[in-house]
Enzyme design. Structure first.
Site, mmCIF file in Angstrom:
data_model
loop_
_atom_site.group_PDB
_atom_site.id
_atom_site.type_symbol
_atom_site.label_atom_id
_atom_site.label_comp_id
_atom_site.label_asym_id
_atom_site.label_seq_id
_atom_site.Cartn_x
_atom_site.Cartn_y
_atom_site.Cartn_z
ATOM 1 N N TYR A 11 0.830 -1.221 0.000
ATOM 2 C CA TYR A 11 0.000 0.000 0.000
ATOM 3 C C TYR A 11 0.862 1.268 0.000
ATOM 4 C CZ TYR A 11 -3.215 3.454 2.139
ATOM 5 O OH TYR A 11 -3.950 4.566 2.438
ATOM 6 N N ASP A 31 9.800 -7.547 -3.357
ATOM 7 C CA ASP A 31 8.627 -7.869 -2.525
ATOM 8 C C ASP A 31 8.352 -9.356 -2.691
ATOM 9 O OD1 ASP A 31 5.811 -8.030 -1.552
ATOM 10 O OD2 ASP A 31 5.910 -5.847 -1.607
ATOM 11 N N ASN A 35 1.724 -10.015 0.947
ATOM 12 C CA ASN A 35 0.540 -9.201 1.251
ATOM 13 C C ASN A 35 0.313 -8.158 0.149
ATOM 14 O OD1 ASN A 35 -1.652 -8.540 2.978
ATOM 15 N ND2 ASN A 35 -0.528 -6.743 3.717
ATOM 16 N N SER A 124 6.521 3.244 13.165
ATOM 17 C CA SER A 124 5.098 3.465 13.406
ATOM 18 C C SER A 124 4.877 4.206 14.711
ATOM 19 C CB SER A 124 4.406 2.092 13.479
ATOM 20 O OG SER A 124 3.093 2.232 13.964
ATOM 21 N N TYR A 147 4.015 -6.814 17.001
ATOM 22 C CA TYR A 147 4.264 -5.991 15.811
ATOM 23 C C TYR A 147 4.982 -4.692 16.206
ATOM 24 C CZ TYR A 147 3.350 -2.372 12.379
ATOM 25 O OH TYR A 147 3.500 -1.311 11.519
ATOM 26 N N LYS A 151 9.027 -2.956 15.448
ATOM 27 C CA LYS A 151 9.397 -1.605 15.004
ATOM 28 C C LYS A 151 10.392 -0.991 15.991
ATOM 29 C CE LYS A 151 6.814 -1.487 11.354
ATOM 30 N NZ LYS A 151 7.493 -1.735 10.070
ATOM 31 N N ARG A 228 -7.513 9.805 16.272
ATOM 32 C CA ARG A 228 -6.294 9.409 15.556
ATOM 33 C C ARG A 228 -5.845 10.506 14.604
ATOM 34 N NH1 ARG A 228 -6.922 6.147 18.852
ATOM 35 N NH2 ARG A 228 -6.814 3.866 18.749
ATOM 36 N N ARG A 289 -12.452 -2.010 21.503
ATOM 37 C CA ARG A 289 -11.626 -3.103 20.969
ATOM 38 C C ARG A 289 -10.418 -3.269 21.884
ATOM 39 N NH1 ARG A 289 -9.334 -2.283 14.901
ATOM 40 N NH2 ARG A 289 -8.258 -0.556 15.922
ATOM 41 N N ASP A 292 -6.917 -1.068 22.121
ATOM 42 C CA ASP A 292 -7.022 0.290 21.567
ATOM 43 C C ASP A 292 -6.689 1.334 22.615
ATOM 44 O OD1 ASP A 292 -7.610 -0.083 18.944
ATOM 45 O OD2 ASP A 292 -9.772 0.270 19.122
HETATM 46 P P1 NAD Z 1 1.744 -3.714 3.070
HETATM 47 O O1 NAD Z 1 1.509 -5.022 3.712
HETATM 48 O O2 NAD Z 1 0.801 -3.245 2.027
HETATM 49 O O3 NAD Z 1 3.233 -3.657 2.472
HETATM 50 C C1 NAD Z 1 4.297 -4.396 3.022
HETATM 51 C C2 NAD Z 1 4.891 -5.229 1.914
HETATM 52 O O4 NAD Z 1 5.985 -6.004 2.413
HETATM 53 C C3 NAD Z 1 3.889 -6.220 1.315
HETATM 54 O O5 NAD Z 1 3.801 -5.968 -0.069
HETATM 55 C C4 NAD Z 1 4.485 -7.603 1.607
HETATM 56 O O6 NAD Z 1 4.241 -8.514 0.551
HETATM 57 C C5 NAD Z 1 5.962 -7.280 1.770
HETATM 58 N N1 NAD Z 1 6.735 -8.179 2.631
HETATM 59 C C6 NAD Z 1 6.466 -8.582 3.904
HETATM 60 N N2 NAD Z 1 7.441 -9.386 4.360
HETATM 61 C C7 NAD Z 1 8.364 -9.508 3.369
HETATM 62 C C8 NAD Z 1 9.589 -10.218 3.235
HETATM 63 N N3 NAD Z 1 10.076 -10.966 4.236
HETATM 64 N N4 NAD Z 1 10.264 -10.129 2.072
HETATM 65 C C9 NAD Z 1 9.780 -9.376 1.028
HETATM 66 N N5 NAD Z 1 8.631 -8.691 1.111
HETATM 67 C C10 NAD Z 1 7.928 -8.747 2.265
HETATM 68 O O7 NAD Z 1 1.842 -2.623 4.241
HETATM 69 P P2 NAD Z 1 1.866 -1.032 4.162
HETATM 70 O O8 NAD Z 1 0.623 -0.548 4.789
HETATM 71 O O9 NAD Z 1 2.233 -0.582 2.824
HETATM 72 O O10 NAD Z 1 3.043 -0.738 5.182
HETATM 73 C C11 NAD Z 1 4.379 -0.568 4.759
HETATM 74 C C12 NAD Z 1 5.257 -0.448 5.998
HETATM 75 O O11 NAD Z 1 4.803 0.647 6.792
HETATM 76 C C13 NAD Z 1 5.220 -1.674 6.899
HETATM 77 O O12 NAD Z 1 6.526 -1.878 7.422
HETATM 78 C C14 NAD Z 1 4.275 -1.264 8.001
HETATM 79 O O13 NAD Z 1 4.566 -1.943 9.200
HETATM 80 C C15 NAD Z 1 4.562 0.221 8.123
HETATM 81 N N6 NAD Z 1 3.450 0.983 8.674
HETATM 82 C C16 NAD Z 1 2.207 0.890 8.102
HETATM 83 C C17 NAD Z 1 1.136 1.608 8.634
HETATM 84 C C18 NAD Z 1 -0.245 1.488 8.063
HETATM 85 O O14 NAD Z 1 -1.203 1.876 8.724
HETATM 86 N N7 NAD Z 1 -0.426 0.996 6.842
HETATM 87 C C19 NAD Z 1 1.352 2.432 9.740
HETATM 88 C C20 NAD Z 1 2.627 2.510 10.287
HETATM 89 C C21 NAD Z 1 3.671 1.795 9.739
HETATM 90 C C1 WQD Z 2 -8.681 3.757 14.199
HETATM 91 C C2 WQD Z 2 -9.837 4.080 15.141
HETATM 92 C C3 WQD Z 2 -10.598 2.195 16.418
HETATM 93 C C4 WQD Z 2 -12.193 -0.119 13.047
HETATM 94 C C5 WQD Z 2 -3.570 0.586 13.514
HETATM 95 C C6 WQD Z 2 -2.387 -0.104 14.128
HETATM 96 C C7 WQD Z 2 -1.184 0.804 14.087
HETATM 97 C C8 WQD Z 2 -0.931 1.359 12.693
HETATM 98 C C9 WQD Z 2 -2.164 1.858 12.024
HETATM 99 C C10 WQD Z 2 0.853 0.124 11.653
HETATM 100 C C11 WQD Z 2 -9.697 3.429 16.521
HETATM 101 C C12 WQD Z 2 -11.673 2.676 15.486
HETATM 102 C C13 WQD Z 2 -11.591 0.845 13.838
HETATM 103 C C14 WQD Z 2 -13.605 -0.309 13.139
HETATM 104 C C15 WQD Z 2 -13.702 1.460 14.761
HETATM 105 N N1 WQD Z 2 -0.402 0.376 11.809
HETATM 106 N N2 WQD Z 2 -12.334 1.627 14.684
HETATM 107 N N3 WQD Z 2 -14.297 0.495 13.997
HETATM 108 O O1 WQD Z 2 -5.758 1.135 15.728
HETATM 109 O O2 WQD Z 2 -5.117 3.553 15.313
HETATM 110 O O3 WQD Z 2 -3.823 1.772 14.248
HETATM 111 O O4 WQD Z 2 -3.245 0.933 12.161
HETATM 112 O O5 WQD Z 2 1.785 0.518 12.275
HETATM 113 O O6 WQD Z 2 -0.105 0.071 14.555
HETATM 114 O O7 WQD Z 2 -2.690 -0.419 15.468
HETATM 115 O O8 WQD Z 2 -6.088 2.212 13.430
HETATM 116 O O9 WQD Z 2 -7.843 2.168 11.716
HETATM 117 O O10 WQD Z 2 -7.609 0.182 13.274
HETATM 118 O O11 WQD Z 2 -8.484 2.343 14.155
HETATM 119 O O12 WQD Z 2 -14.370 2.151 15.518
HETATM 120 O O13 WQD Z 2 -14.191 -1.174 12.468
HETATM 121 O O14 WQD Z 2 -11.043 3.539 14.579
HETATM 122 O O15 WQD Z 2 -11.130 1.795 17.643
HETATM 123 O O16 WQD Z 2 -10.203 4.334 17.456
HETATM 124 P P1 WQD Z 2 -5.250 2.152 14.813
HETATM 125 P P2 WQD Z 2 -7.532 1.652 13.067
#
Ligand code: NAD
Ligand code: WQD
Length: 335
Positions: A11, A31, A35, A124, A147, A151, A228, A289, A292
């Protein structure tokens, strides 16, 4: 010279690929598609007109990694690859530690072997200890799930590796990235029932889910629902361009929050969606949840001061673009 995006089919990686190419960079993606789908990169190439060398490999596979670094002229790395589902990490902690830590260690060893000095890492806001929002980069740390600890640990590994003088590391603590590219061609494609709020709202809007459950309305916030820091994924992508520029110019390790610096409650996000997309999302109030926290948002001043970056897009922009993606791709990248 190219920038390697690990996890670049995912993503945030796919949106960052667009921004990097728009900024004039050449990108290579690795990649394992655990996922993600290659279709995201096909569309990034379609949007940008650029050709992206793609390696379907696991970052833990050192031979395959060596082969890629041998072939490509990699100068910097943006390290997105990792598993990211909070709930799954509680059920399968070893899978998370093994995947996220080993892939980072292998990557760093191979980078060292090939003399690659610059790395930007996807950390994160989940590393911040609950109860201290708004969070600055100096706020106390502490994680609630495996998780998050991956990080936290990877941040430490990168700081230690940078302290040798052989590496320049920028650690980006993302808050809540949402939305999609305005074209509607790339976006977030969660598998199964979405755990996160914005994709759940999108799927409710499209009729795939009957209604949204708001997880608790008895938090100490304006309206009782969780607060958030939602951030448009294209702003986040542009943050990586700024972070990489900084990384190239500054040896050592530096950490930045990437957020808008504004808390938005669940009910406020639903209202913004309804306004932006002229519809009414059905919802019920449910119980809290597990795991949270009430409030999480950033103090985003450091990124503005040192990276020259700040988020430009509004919450309505996020909702409009999320819906545009969902409408055009009701089944995500599944064709
Ligand atoms: P995503 O799952 O869409 O992207 C991660 C990618 O890594 C995937 O395409 C997956 O196939 C690949 N991957 C996982 N393990 C692998 C491995 N061992 N070798 C090669 N490829 C591998 O997730 P995203 O939302 O795009 O997140 C990207 C990064 O940002 C992640 O590290 C995630 O933890 C971090 N992050 C995401 C969020 C969020 O809310 N989306 C928030 C904070 C941090
Ligand atoms: C946001 C708000 C829920 C779903 C998560 C990970 C965090 C980061 C981002 C990677 C909260 C509420 C949610 C629903 C709801 N990822 N909610 N109904 O929990 O802030 O963060 O994603 O690093 O590590 O924990 O994001 O989008 O799940 O929730 O009411 O069906 O929405 O309770 O207040 P969160 P979220």
């Amino acid at each position: 010279m190219s920038v390697l995006l690990t996890g670049g089919a995912g993503y945030i990686g796919s949106h960052t690929a667009v921004s990097m190419i728009e900024a004039g960079e050449k990108v290579v993606v690795a990649d394992n598609l655990s996922n993600a789908s290659y279709e995201s990169l096909r569309r990034v190439q379609e949007l940008t007109g650029a050709e992206i060398p793609f390696y379907q490999l696991d970052l833990r596979d050192e031979r395959a990694m060596n082969g890629m670094f041998e072939r490509e002229n990699i100068e910097s790395v943006i390290h997105f690859a990792g598993l990211k589902a909070v709930g799954e990490s509680v059920e399968k902690p070893l899978l998370y530690y093994r995947n996220n830590l080993d892939s980072t260690l292998t990557l760093l060893e191979v980078m060292e072997r090939y003399g690659v000095r610059n790395i930007v890492f996807s950390s994160s806001a989940t590393v911040y200890l609950d109860g201290n929002a708004p969070f600055s980069e100096n706020s106390p740390l502490g994680c609630a799930c495996p998780y998050g600890w991956t990080k936290f640990m990877i941040e430490q590994i990168l700081r230690d590796a940078a302290a040798t003088g052989k590496l320049s590391a920028v650690l980006l603590r993302y808050f809540n990235p949402v939305g999609a590219h305005p074209s509607g061609r790339i976006g977030e494609d969660p598998s199964g029932v979405p755990a996160n709020l914005m994709p759940y709202i999108s799927q409710t809007a499209s009729g795939k889910r009957e209604k949204l459950t708001v997880f608790g309305n008895d938090y100490p916030t304006r309206d009782g629902t969780g607060e958030r820091d939602y951030l448009h994924v294209c702003d986040l992508a542009e943050g990586h361009v700024a972070a990489l520029r900084y990384c190239r110019e500054h040896p050592g390790a530096e950490v930045f929050n990437l957020g808008r610096g504004q808390g938005v409650t669940v009910l406020e996000l639903i209202e913004a969606w309804n306004r932006a997309n002229a519809m009414t999302i059905p919802y019920v109030i449910g119980s809290r949840r597990d795991g949270d926290i009430a409030v999480s948002y950033a103090i985003a001043d450091k990124a503005k001061a040192l990276l020259g970056w700040e988020a430009r897009r509004s919450v309505e922009d996020m909702c409009r673009d999320a819906w545009n993606w969902q409408k055009q791709n009701p089944n995500g990248y599944e064709l």
